[in-house]
Write a protein that holds these residues in place. Structure first.
Motif, mmCIF file in Angstrom:
data_model
loop_
_atom_site.group_PDB
_atom_site.id
_atom_site.type_symbol
_atom_site.label_atom_id
_atom_site.label_comp_id
_atom_site.label_asym_id
_atom_site.label_seq_id
_atom_site.Cartn_x
_atom_site.Cartn_y
_atom_site.Cartn_z
ATOM 1 N N ASP A 96 -2.045 37.289 14.761
ATOM 2 C CA ASP A 96 -0.920 36.938 15.395
ATOM 3 C C ASP A 96 -0.279 35.971 14.682
ATOM 4 O O ASP A 96 -0.392 34.831 14.691
ATOM 5 C CB ASP A 96 -1.345 36.053 16.748
ATOM 6 N N PRO A 97 0.792 36.586 14.204
ATOM 7 C CA PRO A 97 1.689 35.459 13.206
ATOM 8 C C PRO A 97 2.410 34.611 13.853
ATOM 9 O O PRO A 97 2.928 33.612 13.259
ATOM 10 C CB PRO A 97 2.697 36.762 12.515
ATOM 11 N N ASN A 98 2.511 34.700 15.235
ATOM 12 C CA ASN A 98 3.455 33.620 15.836
ATOM 13 C C ASN A 98 2.402 32.804 16.790
ATOM 14 O O ASN A 98 3.017 32.270 17.500
ATOM 15 C CB ASN A 98 4.423 34.354 16.854
ATOM 16 N N TRP A 99 1.249 32.653 16.310
ATOM 17 C CA TRP A 99 0.275 31.917 17.317
ATOM 18 C C TRP A 99 0.416 30.370 17.157
ATOM 19 O O TRP A 99 0.215 29.468 18.384
ATOM 20 C CB TRP A 99 -1.244 32.214 16.974
ATOM 21 N N ILE A 100 1.132 29.940 16.237
ATOM 22 C CA ILE A 100 1.459 28.550 16.177
ATOM 23 C C ILE A 100 3.101 28.399 16.679
ATOM 24 O O ILE A 100 3.990 28.492 16.049
ATOM 25 C CB ILE A 100 1.523 27.712 14.492
ATOM 26 N N ARG A 101 3.018 27.636 18.000
ATOM 27 C CA ARG A 101 4.268 27.607 18.592
ATOM 28 C C ARG A 101 3.914 26.566 19.657
ATOM 29 O O ARG A 101 3.039 26.451 20.145
ATOM 30 C CB ARG A 101 4.716 28.931 19.005
ATOM 31 N N TYR A 124 -8.035 32.380 26.355
ATOM 32 C CA TYR A 124 -7.839 31.695 25.132
ATOM 33 C C TYR A 124 -7.209 32.362 24.208
ATOM 34 O O TYR A 124 -6.532 31.640 23.223
ATOM 35 C CB TYR A 124 -9.594 31.640 24.653
ATOM 36 N N SER A 125 -6.734 33.630 24.363
ATOM 37 C CA SER A 125 -5.769 34.398 23.714
ATOM 38 C C SER A 125 -4.260 33.664 23.846
ATOM 39 O O SER A 125 -3.514 33.954 23.184
ATOM 40 C CB SER A 125 -6.043 35.833 23.885
ATOM 41 N N GLU A 126 -4.084 33.001 25.037
ATOM 42 C CA GLU A 126 -2.912 32.479 25.121
ATOM 43 C C GLU A 126 -2.605 30.962 24.622
ATOM 44 O O GLU A 126 -1.614 30.334 24.829
ATOM 45 C CB GLU A 126 -2.482 32.251 26.773
ATOM 46 N N ILE A 127 -3.933 30.493 24.185
ATOM 47 C CA ILE A 127 -3.573 28.927 23.956
ATOM 48 C C ILE A 127 -2.871 28.837 22.481
ATOM 49 O O ILE A 127 -2.999 29.658 21.401
ATOM 50 C CB ILE A 127 -5.102 28.505 23.409
ATOM 51 N N THR A 128 -1.875 27.721 22.363
ATOM 52 C CA THR A 128 -1.310 27.520 21.340
ATOM 53 C C THR A 128 -1.218 26.101 20.910
ATOM 54 O O THR A 128 -1.316 25.544 22.073
ATOM 55 C CB THR A 128 0.466 27.903 21.488
ATOM 56 N N PRO A 129 -0.718 25.604 19.916
ATOM 57 C CA PRO A 129 -0.532 24.241 19.836
ATOM 58 C C PRO A 129 -0.005 23.309 20.777
ATOM 59 O O PRO A 129 -0.436 22.252 21.255
ATOM 60 C CB PRO A 129 -0.052 23.986 18.240
#
Length: 271
Positions: free
Chosen positions: A266-271, A76-81
């Motif tokens: 995680d500032p880069n989670w939206i990718r 789940y920690s690897e999920i991105t949009p």
């Protein structure tokens, strides 16, 4: 219960999407749906509601018959949009991805989305406290105000094995019923649902907390104190009608707060 089953833009007053640019290949609606579902996965990980790479959360892209769900094999920690997988109502992949879809997730989620068109998000976990209550003959016992939102809103489904058989789909829908938003899977786990991601997540948070309190209260050995049926119904209606969030900018103010939290984690989670 009328207001609950109208999808609500809980981000609207916060304007948190203003700075987000939709990537090529996605509509604005789909990209926003992907962000909301990815946030749900990340917050489930944040609270520790994960079972390795198993379990699943799905969300119908508004205005379509397409669902988003996690790629089987990712934490789940690897999920991105962008790595969420789009499927149709029969579980066929509509995205090019090297990852498969969890078959149990396919069976459970497509069944509920098709059987209950008012439901747009389906969230499933194997949280240990929920699993403990799922194995109790008494079932879930709401014992405090937040737990009363589940009064007469929970269905129960008997354990038939790992949910891999499409023949179980109709029975799952029947167990959920027409007016319940939560389904306790006996000897298994729990499903919470909602008209959007925020409602399904909020209900999951509260059912897990409710199970924790129930187990602690039962472990004390003392006689349980329960509110009147009238008080439980009134409290449930306060949650469903919005009175419980009186004074907030949006119906579920915790949801935009989670968005801000994830941006810090995680500032880069939206990718």
């Amino acid at each position: 219960m009328q207001d609950v089953f109208k999808s609500q833009d809980v981000f609207k007053s916060q304007d948190v999407f203003k700075s987000i640019v939709t990537p090529a290949g996605y509509s604005d609606t789909e990209w926003k749906a992907r962000i909301e579902l990815a946030l749900c996965y990340r917050m489930a990980d944040y609270y520790g509601w994960t079972t390795q790479v198993y379990n699943h959360i799905s969300y119908r892209i508004p205005g379509t018959d397409h669902l988003l769900i996690n790629a089987f094999g990712l934490l789940y920690s690897e999920i991105t949009p962008s790595n969420l997988v789009k499927i149709d109502m029969d579980g066929n992949k509509l995205d090019e991805t090297p990852y498969p879809i969890n078959q149990a997730g396919n069976v459970i989620h497509t069944a509920i989305h098709k059987g209950r068109p008012d439901i747009h998000c389906v969230m499933h976990t194997h949280n240990a406290d929920v699993q403990a209550v799922s194995a109790l003959e008494c079932g879930f016992i709401p014992l405090f105000q937040e737990a009363y939102m589940f009064h007469e809103r929970i269905g129960y489904h008997p354990f038939e094995g790992i949910v891999l058989d499409a023949e179980e789909q109709q029975r799952l829908v029947e167990s959920l019923g027409k007016s319940n938003h939560t389904l306790m899977l006996n000897n298994h786990g729990v499903i919470t649902t909602g008209p959007d991601v925020s409602w399904a997540f909020m209900r999951m948070y509260q059912i897990i907390q409710g199970c924790q309190v129930q187990l602690k209260a039962m472990a004390s050995g003392a006689k349980l104190l329960q509110a009147s049926d009238e008080a439980m119904i009134r409290t449930r209606e306060q949650f469903e009608g919005g009175d419980a969030q009186a004074g907030a900018q949006v119906r579920l103010p915790e949801w935009p707060a989670y968005y801000r939290l994830m941006n810090r984690v995680d500032p880069n989670w939206i990718r």
